[in-house]
Write an enzyme that holds these catalytic residues in place. Structure first.
Site, short mmCIF file in Angstrom:
data_model
loop_
_atom_site.label_atom_id
_atom_site.label_comp_id
_atom_site.label_asym_id
_atom_site.label_seq_id
_atom_site.Cartn_x
_atom_site.Cartn_y
_atom_site.Cartn_z
N ARG A 106 -7.53 -10.83 0.48
CA ARG A 106 -6.96 -9.71 1.26
C ARG A 106 -5.46 -9.68 0.99
NH1 ARG A 106 -7.97 -7.64 7.37
NH2 ARG A 106 -9.86 -7.02 6.30
N HIS A 133 -11.12 -0.83 0.67
CA HIS A 133 -11.77 -1.85 1.53
C HIS A 133 -13.28 -1.75 1.29
CE1 HIS A 133 -12.20 -4.70 4.62
NE2 HIS A 133 -11.90 -4.00 5.69
N GLN A 136 -16.09 -3.37 3.61
CA GLN A 136 -16.27 -2.68 4.89
C GLN A 136 -17.20 -1.48 4.73
OE1 GLN A 136 -14.72 -3.17 8.22
NE2 GLN A 136 -16.45 -1.81 8.63
N ASP A 224 -10.05 5.72 11.53
CA ASP A 224 -9.39 4.41 11.37
C ASP A 224 -7.97 4.58 11.93
OD1 ASP A 224 -8.71 1.83 10.50
OD2 ASP A 224 -8.44 2.41 8.40
N CYS A 264 -13.93 1.00 11.72
CA CYS A 264 -14.01 -0.36 11.16
C CYS A 264 -13.42 -1.40 12.08
CB CYS A 264 -13.37 -0.41 9.77
SG CYS A 264 -11.59 -0.12 9.78
N ARG A 292 -20.96 -6.60 9.07
CA ARG A 292 -20.07 -7.23 8.09
C ARG A 292 -20.69 -8.55 7.63
NH1 ARG A 292 -14.81 -5.90 7.82
NH2 ARG A 292 -15.14 -6.66 5.71
N1 CP Z 1 -12.51 -4.16 9.79
C1 CP Z 1 -11.82 -5.22 9.35
O1 CP Z 1 -11.62 -5.42 8.15
O2 CP Z 1 -11.36 -6.02 10.33
P1 CP Z 1 -10.39 -7.26 10.18
O3 CP Z 1 -9.03 -6.73 9.82
O4 CP Z 1 -10.41 -7.92 11.53
O5 CP Z 1 -10.91 -8.15 9.09
N1 NVA Z 2 -6.72 0.73 7.32
C1 NVA Z 2 -6.68 -0.50 8.08
C2 NVA Z 2 -8.00 -1.17 8.03
C3 NVA Z 2 -8.05 -2.47 8.82
C4 NVA Z 2 -9.38 -3.15 8.72
C5 NVA Z 2 -5.59 -1.40 7.53
O1 NVA Z 2 -5.46 -1.49 6.30
O2 NVA Z 2 -4.85 -2.00 8.31
#
Ligand code: CP
Ligand code: NVA
Length: 308
Positions: A106, A133, A136, A224, A264, A292
């Site tokens: 990440r 992502h 997800q 989101d 998400c 997930r």
């Molecule tokens: N939806 C998601 O990716 O959540 P986190 O940021 O908690 O991993």
């Molecule tokens: N768009 C959001 C998704 C978090 C799971 C971010 O990148 O923070």
């Protein structure tokens, strides 16, 4: 199932059959697990999670998935590795490839996962970048399939920022050829190259600045946060730019009867979605979060499991 791709950096790394196969396999693992099925395809495998941004769901679901499948995990951040002291990615990729069996990453720039994939010799999984992502949206497809069956059939709507999640939905629409309508304010539209590629692949797309147009008659409505990780200092300006994009009961009423609401998480209640909708009868966000775990298992098994 095994995949043709070595890495999962984007949904477009997968064929339509692979996306559908992973959804099917995740569903089978979910049901099987509850009935005592305990496959161990990751026996003696170690997965390193390299996270440069915060996470609850992705981190925990990948760790529990890897361990549940018989593997082990190592969790690393900038603070406790040489990554935070600018060790070149190409060096890290080659060293980690000698210790572990996969990297789940990440990070901010998408080029980070691309470089780790190019320089190392082990599978790299995108656990969220600024660009996309994929894991997800793969689990979101599992959630849709549980409720509606064929994931290619529903009309999907996306409301809000043209962000990493929007991009993965676009890529899914390209691979599966479904209808996706995005409503984003001017200045927050998705990446045009991703839109174009999705269209070329067969996505049926509408991109508008009108949330009501996007939602009208949709079977699945997703939204989101307006300010993603790394954009915290833009939060105030974004609240203004996204006025009118809150998914509330009035907007949801324009969707198809019983339309599914996806988010998400984490959610900002009162911004992109109201408490009433998030906690309401059409929201499937808790199943979506649970899924997930099942999808991560399917992904890890497909990338790391033994040849069939
Ligand atoms: N939806 C998601 O990716 O959540 P986190 O940021 O908690 O991993
Ligand atoms: N768009 C959001 C998704 C978090 C799971 C971010 O990148 O923070």
């Amino acid at each position: 199932m095994k995949l043709n791709t070595r890495h999962l950096l984007a949904i477009t790394d997968l064929s339509q059959a692979e996306v559908l196969g992973l959804v099917e396999r995740a569903a089978a693992l979910k049901t099987g697990w509850k009935n005592g099925y305990r496959p161990r395809p990751l026996k003696d495998k170690t997965v390193a999670l390299v996270f440069q941004k915060a996470s609850t769901r992705t981190r925990v679901s990948f760790e529990v998935a890897a361990k549940g499948l018989g593997g082990s995990t190592i969790f690393m951040t900038d603070k406790d590795s040489q990554l935070g002291r600018s060790e070149p990615l190409k060096d890290m990729a080659r060293v980690m490839s000698r210790y572990v069996d996969a990297l789940v990453v990440r990070t901010f720039g998408h080029e980070v996962v691309e470089e780790l994939a190019a320089q190392g010799s082990i599978p790299v999984v995108n656990a969220l970048t600024d660009l996309s992502h994929p894991c997800q949206v793969m689990s979101d497809l599992l959630t849709v399939s549980e409720r509606l069956g064929d994931v290619k059939k529903p009309v999907y709507a996306w409301l809000g920022d043209g962000n990493n999640m929007a991009h993965s939905w676009l890529e899914a629409a390209g691979v599966l050829g479904f209808e996706l309508r995005l409503a984003c304010p001017l200045g927050f539209m998705p990446n045009p190259a991703i839109v174009e590629r999705a269209r070329d692949m067969g996505a049926r797309l509408t991109i508008t600045g009108d949330p009501q147009e996007a939602v009208a008659g949709a079977r699945v409505v997703s939204t989101d946060v307006w300010a993603s990780m790394g954009q915290e200092n833009e939060a105030q300006a974004r609240r203004q730019a996204f006025a009118g994009y809150t998914l509330d009961v009035a907007l949801l009423r324009r969707a198809a009867p019983g339309a599914l609401v996806l988010h998400c998480l984490p959610a900002h209640r009162g911004e992109e979605i109201t408490e009433e909708v998030l906690e309401g009868p059409q929201s499937v966000v808790w199943d979506q979060a649970e899924n997930r775990l099942h999808m991560q298992k399917a992904i890890l098994e497909a990338l790391l499991g033994p040849e069939e």
